[in-house]
Design a protein around this motif. Structure first.
Motif, PDB file in Angstrom:
ATOM      1  N   MET A 125     -53.068 -41.662  10.585  1.00  0.00           N
ATOM      2  CA  MET A 125     -51.817 -42.366  10.596  1.00  0.00           C
ATOM      3  C   MET A 125     -51.597 -43.044   9.235  1.00  0.00           C
ATOM      4  N   ALA A 126     -52.661 -43.624   8.701  1.00  0.00           N
ATOM      5  CA  ALA A 126     -52.536 -44.274   7.396  1.00  0.00           C
ATOM      6  C   ALA A 126     -52.130 -43.269   6.324  1.00  0.00           C
ATOM      7  N   MET A 127     -52.655 -42.056   6.408  1.00  0.00           N
ATOM      8  CA  MET A 127     -52.309 -41.039   5.417  1.00  0.00           C
ATOM      9  C   MET A 127     -50.830 -40.665   5.507  1.00  0.00           C
ATOM     10  N   TRP A 128     -50.311 -40.513   6.730  1.00  0.00           N
ATOM     11  CA  TRP A 128     -48.887 -40.214   6.896  1.00  0.00           C
ATOM     12  C   TRP A 128     -48.054 -41.345   6.302  1.00  0.00           C
ATOM     13  N   ASP A 129     -48.496 -42.580   6.509  1.00  0.00           N
ATOM     14  CA  ASP A 129     -47.792 -43.733   5.970  1.00  0.00           C
ATOM     15  C   ASP A 129     -47.758 -43.675   4.439  1.00  0.00           C
ATOM     16  N   ILE A 130     -48.888 -43.354   3.839  1.00  0.00           N
ATOM     17  CA  ILE A 130     -48.970 -43.255   2.372  1.00  0.00           C
ATOM     18  C   ILE A 130     -48.048 -42.146   1.855  1.00  0.00           C
ATOM     19  N   GLY A 190     -45.435 -40.838   3.356  1.00  0.00           N
ATOM     20  CA  GLY A 190     -44.036 -41.217   3.586  1.00  0.00           C
ATOM     21  C   GLY A 190     -43.531 -42.213   2.568  1.00  0.00           C
ATOM     22  N   LYS A 191     -44.361 -43.191   2.249  1.00  0.00           N
ATOM     23  CA  LYS A 191     -43.957 -44.186   1.252  1.00  0.00           C
ATOM     24  C   LYS A 191     -43.832 -43.542  -0.124  1.00  0.00           C
ATOM     25  N   SER A 192     -44.756 -42.656  -0.438  1.00  0.00           N
ATOM     26  CA  SER A 192     -44.719 -41.972  -1.736  1.00  0.00           C
ATOM     27  C   SER A 192     -43.462 -41.116  -1.862  1.00  0.00           C
ATOM     28  N   ALA A 193     -43.125 -40.406  -0.804  1.00  0.00           N
ATOM     29  CA  ALA A 193     -41.952 -39.519  -0.822  1.00  0.00           C
ATOM     30  C   ALA A 193     -40.656 -40.276  -0.524  1.00  0.00           C
ATOM     31  N   LYS A 194     -40.772 -41.555  -0.150  1.00  0.00           N
ATOM     32  CA  LYS A 194     -39.624 -42.376   0.248  1.00  0.00           C
ATOM     33  C   LYS A 194     -38.857 -41.724   1.398  1.00  0.00           C
ATOM     34  N   LEU A 195     -39.627 -41.222   2.376  1.00  0.00           N
ATOM     35  CA  LEU A 195     -39.046 -40.573   3.548  1.00  0.00           C
ATOM     36  C   LEU A 195     -39.654 -41.162   4.824  1.00  0.00           C
ATOM     37  N   PRO A 196     -38.856 -41.262   5.882  1.00  0.00           N
ATOM     38  CA  PRO A 196     -39.423 -41.687   7.166  1.00  0.00           C
ATOM     39  C   PRO A 196     -40.282 -40.560   7.752  1.00  0.00           C
ATOM     40  N   LEU A 197     -41.207 -40.918   8.600  1.00  0.00           N
ATOM     41  CA  LEU A 197     -42.150 -39.958   9.169  1.00  0.00           C
ATOM     42  C   LEU A 197     -41.451 -38.796   9.873  1.00  0.00           C
ATOM     43  N   TYR A 198     -40.394 -39.068  10.621  1.00  0.00           N
ATOM     44  CA  TYR A 198     -39.750 -37.974  11.360  1.00  0.00           C
ATOM     45  C   TYR A 198     -39.240 -36.886  10.410  1.00  0.00           C
ATOM     46  N   LYS A 199     -38.826 -37.260   9.228  1.00  0.00           N
ATOM     47  CA  LYS A 199     -38.368 -36.239   8.263  1.00  0.00           C
ATOM     48  C   LYS A 199     -39.547 -35.460   7.695  1.00  0.00           C
TER      49      LYS A 199
END
Length: 129
Positions: free
Chosen positions: A1-6, A8-17
């Motif tokens: 989950m932490a990796m998805w968060d990283i 998403g923040k890097s790509a400036k995209l929400p997880l669903y995208k």
């Protein structure tokens, strides 16, 4: 989950995208309601509907008559505005679970989770193992 968060923040995209985009235009939400007294349950349930919850899961399993009263109270408080799930956590003997399931039918539960231990089914029928 932490990796998805990283990511998403890097790509400036929400997880669903990141996972391919939205698949529903509407979401449902479930509120877990502990083993509560019926009177409190009725008031709580009206509030849950007002807060936008669509499903309620509640613990059960001490006494069948209490569980039946609790479900009746929830339906009195929220009507059919909430999908209802109860979980007795294997609290009942097979005969009690079966009777309670029959008594609960008219309250339109979404599910009646783990009312008894599966290993006790054969015992109640006079079977071994």
């Amino acid at each position: 989950m932490a990796m998805w968060d990283i990511v998403g923040k890097s790509a400036k995209l929400p997880l669903y995208k990141l996972l391919g985009g939205a698949v529903r235009s509407k979401r449902s939400s479930c509120r877990v309601h502990g083993d509560q007294a019926v009177r409190r349950g009725q008031g709580d349930c009206q509030g849950y509907v007002e807060q936008g919850f669509t499903t309620l899961k509640t613990k059960a399993g001490r006494r069948a008559d209490e569980d039946l009263e609790m479900v009746r109270g929830i339906r009195d408080g929220a009507g059919d505005k909430l999908k209802l799930r109860i979980d007795p956590n294997m609290g009942y003997e097979p005969a009690v679970a079966l009777q309670l399931a029959r008594d609960l039918e008219k309250y339109n539960l979404e599910y009646f989770e783990q009312p008894m231990e599966l290993s006790k089914i054969g015992e109640s029928a006079g079977c071994e193992g």
